[in-house]
Design a protein around this motif. Structure first.
Motif, PDB file in Angstrom:
ATOM      1  N   ASN A   1       8.955 -23.168  29.653  1.00 31.19           N
ATOM      2  CA  ASN A   1       8.949 -24.228  30.662  1.00 31.19           C
ATOM      3  C   ASN A   1       7.690 -24.066  31.639  1.00 31.19           C
ATOM      4  N   LEU A   2       7.230 -22.769  31.748  1.00 28.63           N
ATOM      5  CA  LEU A   2       5.946 -22.438  32.427  1.00 28.63           C
ATOM      6  C   LEU A   2       4.842 -22.935  31.694  1.00 28.63           C
ATOM      7  N   ARG A   3       4.706 -22.759  30.405  1.00 30.93           N
ATOM      8  CA  ARG A   3       3.819 -23.345  29.556  1.00 30.93           C
ATOM      9  C   ARG A   3       3.769 -24.648  29.473  1.00 30.93           C
ATOM     10  N   ASN A   4       4.702 -25.412  29.620  1.00 27.17           N
ATOM     11  CA  ASN A   4       4.806 -26.793  29.758  1.00 27.17           C
ATOM     12  C   ASN A   4       4.327 -27.410  30.792  1.00 27.17           C
ATOM     13  N   GLU A   5       4.376 -26.611  31.794  1.00 21.71           N
ATOM     14  CA  GLU A   5       3.790 -26.875  33.214  1.00 21.71           C
ATOM     15  C   GLU A   5       2.380 -26.555  33.230  1.00 21.71           C
ATOM     16  N   ARG A   6       1.495 -26.164  32.132  1.00 20.55           N
ATOM     17  CA  ARG A   6       0.084 -25.935  31.789  1.00 20.55           C
ATOM     18  C   ARG A   6      -0.162 -24.599  32.687  1.00 20.55           C
ATOM     19  N   ARG A   7       0.949 -23.663  32.746  1.00 14.05           N
ATOM     20  CA  ARG A   7       0.570 -22.190  33.200  1.00 14.05           C
ATOM     21  C   ARG A   7      -0.083 -21.541  32.186  1.00 14.05           C
ATOM     22  N   THR A   8      -1.195 -20.789  32.212  1.00 19.13           N
ATOM     23  CA  THR A   8      -1.890 -19.810  31.518  1.00 19.13           C
ATOM     24  C   THR A   8      -1.024 -18.499  31.234  1.00 19.13           C
ATOM     25  N   TRP A   9      -1.326 -18.065  29.911  1.00 15.95           N
ATOM     26  CA  TRP A   9      -0.677 -16.881  29.434  1.00 15.95           C
ATOM     27  C   TRP A   9      -0.832 -15.558  30.632  1.00 15.95           C
ATOM     28  N   PRO A  10      -2.142 -15.624  31.155  1.00 12.79           N
ATOM     29  CA  PRO A  10      -2.279 -14.440  32.268  1.00 12.79           C
ATOM     30  C   PRO A  10      -1.436 -14.729  33.426  1.00 12.79           C
ATOM     31  N   GLU A  11      -1.272 -15.971  33.740  1.00  8.47           N
ATOM     32  CA  GLU A  11      -0.434 -16.525  35.053  1.00  8.47           C
ATOM     33  C   GLU A  11       0.848 -16.135  34.796  1.00  8.47           C
ATOM     34  N   ILE A  12       1.489 -16.382  33.516  1.00  4.06           N
ATOM     35  CA  ILE A  12       2.863 -16.194  33.166  1.00  4.06           C
ATOM     36  C   ILE A  12       2.906 -14.488  33.058  1.00  4.06           C
ATOM     37  N   ALA A  13       2.036 -13.917  32.675  1.00  2.00           N
ATOM     38  CA  ALA A  13       2.111 -12.401  32.567  1.00  2.00           C
ATOM     39  C   ALA A  13       2.249 -11.818  33.827  1.00  2.00           C
ATOM     40  N   GLU A  14       1.597 -12.373  34.887  1.00  3.05           N
ATOM     41  CA  GLU A  14       1.552 -11.952  36.249  1.00  3.05           C
ATOM     42  C   GLU A  14       3.080 -12.176  36.848  1.00  3.05           C
ATOM     43  N   ILE A  15       3.452 -13.462  36.345  1.00  3.45           N
ATOM     44  CA  ILE A  15       5.117 -13.738  36.783  1.00  3.45           C
ATOM     45  C   ILE A  15       6.175 -12.742  36.549  1.00  3.45           C
ATOM     46  N   ILE A  16       6.021 -12.405  35.020  1.00  5.98           N
ATOM     47  CA  ILE A  16       6.869 -11.561  34.300  1.00  5.98           C
ATOM     48  C   ILE A  16       6.674 -10.123  35.062  1.00  5.98           C
ATOM     49  N   GLY A  17       5.336  -9.747  35.403  1.00  6.81           N
ATOM     50  CA  GLY A  17       5.318  -8.285  35.658  1.00  6.81           C
ATOM     51  C   GLY A  17       4.983  -7.337  35.020  1.00  6.81           C
ATOM     52  N   ASP A  18       3.966  -6.704  34.638  1.00  7.69           N
ATOM     53  CA  ASP A  18       3.877  -5.605  34.003  1.00  7.69           C
ATOM     54  C   ASP A  18       3.666  -5.479  32.458  1.00  7.69           C
ATOM     55  N   VAL A  19       3.425  -6.902  32.057  1.00  5.43           N
ATOM     56  CA  VAL A  19       2.944  -7.281  30.738  1.00  5.43           C
ATOM     57  C   VAL A  19       1.695  -7.834  30.485  1.00  5.43           C
ATOM     58  N   THR A  20       1.097  -7.864  29.341  1.00  4.52           N
ATOM     59  CA  THR A  20      -0.050  -8.282  29.155  1.00  4.52           C
ATOM     60  C   THR A  20      -0.031  -9.728  28.745  1.00  4.52           C
ATOM     61  N   PRO A  21      -0.986 -10.647  28.942  1.00  6.06           N
ATOM     62  CA  PRO A  21      -0.765 -11.967  28.534  1.00  6.06           C
ATOM     63  C   PRO A  21      -0.376 -12.152  27.238  1.00  6.06           C
ATOM     64  N   GLU A  22      -0.914 -11.290  26.189  1.00  7.73           N
ATOM     65  CA  GLU A  22      -0.347 -11.293  24.778  1.00  7.73           C
ATOM     66  C   GLU A  22       1.121 -10.985  24.815  1.00  7.73           C
ATOM     67  N   ARG A  23       1.762 -10.169  25.396  1.00 11.20           N
ATOM     68  CA  ARG A  23       3.100 -10.043  25.428  1.00 11.20           C
ATOM     69  C   ARG A  23       3.794 -11.117  26.079  1.00 11.20           C
ATOM     70  N   ALA A  24       3.401 -11.829  27.039  1.00 11.63           N
ATOM     71  CA  ALA A  24       3.809 -13.130  27.627  1.00 11.63           C
ATOM     72  C   ALA A  24       4.114 -14.208  26.448  1.00 11.63           C
ATOM     73  N   GLN A  25       2.928 -14.219  25.707  1.00 10.32           N
ATOM     74  CA  GLN A  25       3.020 -15.195  24.453  1.00 10.32           C
ATOM     75  C   GLN A  25       4.017 -14.980  23.682  1.00 10.32           C
ATOM     76  N   GLN A  26       4.120 -13.526  23.433  1.00  8.97           N
ATOM     77  CA  GLN A  26       5.190 -13.174  22.580  1.00  8.97           C
ATOM     78  C   GLN A  26       6.882 -13.384  22.901  1.00  8.97           C
ATOM     79  N   ILE A  27       6.747 -13.206  24.207  1.00  8.42           N
ATOM     80  CA  ILE A  27       8.250 -13.449  24.653  1.00  8.42           C
ATOM     81  C   ILE A  27       8.457 -15.058  24.735  1.00  8.42           C
ATOM     82  N   GLY A  28       7.397 -15.902  24.808  1.00  6.94           N
ATOM     83  CA  GLY A  28       7.431 -17.267  24.712  1.00  6.94           C
ATOM     84  C   GLY A  28       7.820 -17.641  23.329  1.00  6.94           C
TER      85      GLY A  28
END
Length: 107
Positions: free
Chosen positions: A55-82
């Motif tokens: 949903n965050l990606r659909n709202e045009r959030r970047t992977w670095p932004e999502i990683a920060e929201i998740i906490g303690d993960v890299t943008p690459e890991r955030a993408q894997q979670i997605g």
């Protein structure tokens, strides 16, 4: 306190409530029931997180932004979670009985 930390606080309070059960048998039974259900609960939480990340990606959030929201993960890991990909597998716990039997020389 944010909504997110409120939910985490409530979960931690629930765990403390188990510890506060005075009767050892009742506490053991209650905790065991939750642990039996844990694989399903864990899967539900993972799916919920994946859905919200998407949903965050659909709202045009970047992977670095999502990683920060998740906490303690890299943008690459955030993408894997997605994508629903799991992280590194934890090593399997060794059953002490099986290990002891394996360490015993054959008779």
């Amino acid at each position: 306190m944010t909504d997110r930390s409120e939910e985490v606080r409530r979960l931690r309070e629930a765990i403390k409530a188990f510890a506060a059960i005075e009767d050892d048998a009742a506490c053991t039974a209650a905790v065991s029931e939750v642990l039996r259900d844990w694989p399903d609960l864990h899967a539900e939480l993972r799916q919920l997180r994946q859905d919200r990340v998407n949903n965050l990606r659909n709202e045009r959030r970047t992977w670095p932004e999502i990683a920060e929201i998740i906490g303690d993960v890299t943008p690459e890991r955030a993408q894997q979670i997605g994508k629903g990909l799991r992280g590194k597998k934890r090593p399997k716990a060794v059953n002490p009985r099986t290990k002891a039997e394996a360490d015993d020389p054959p008779v």
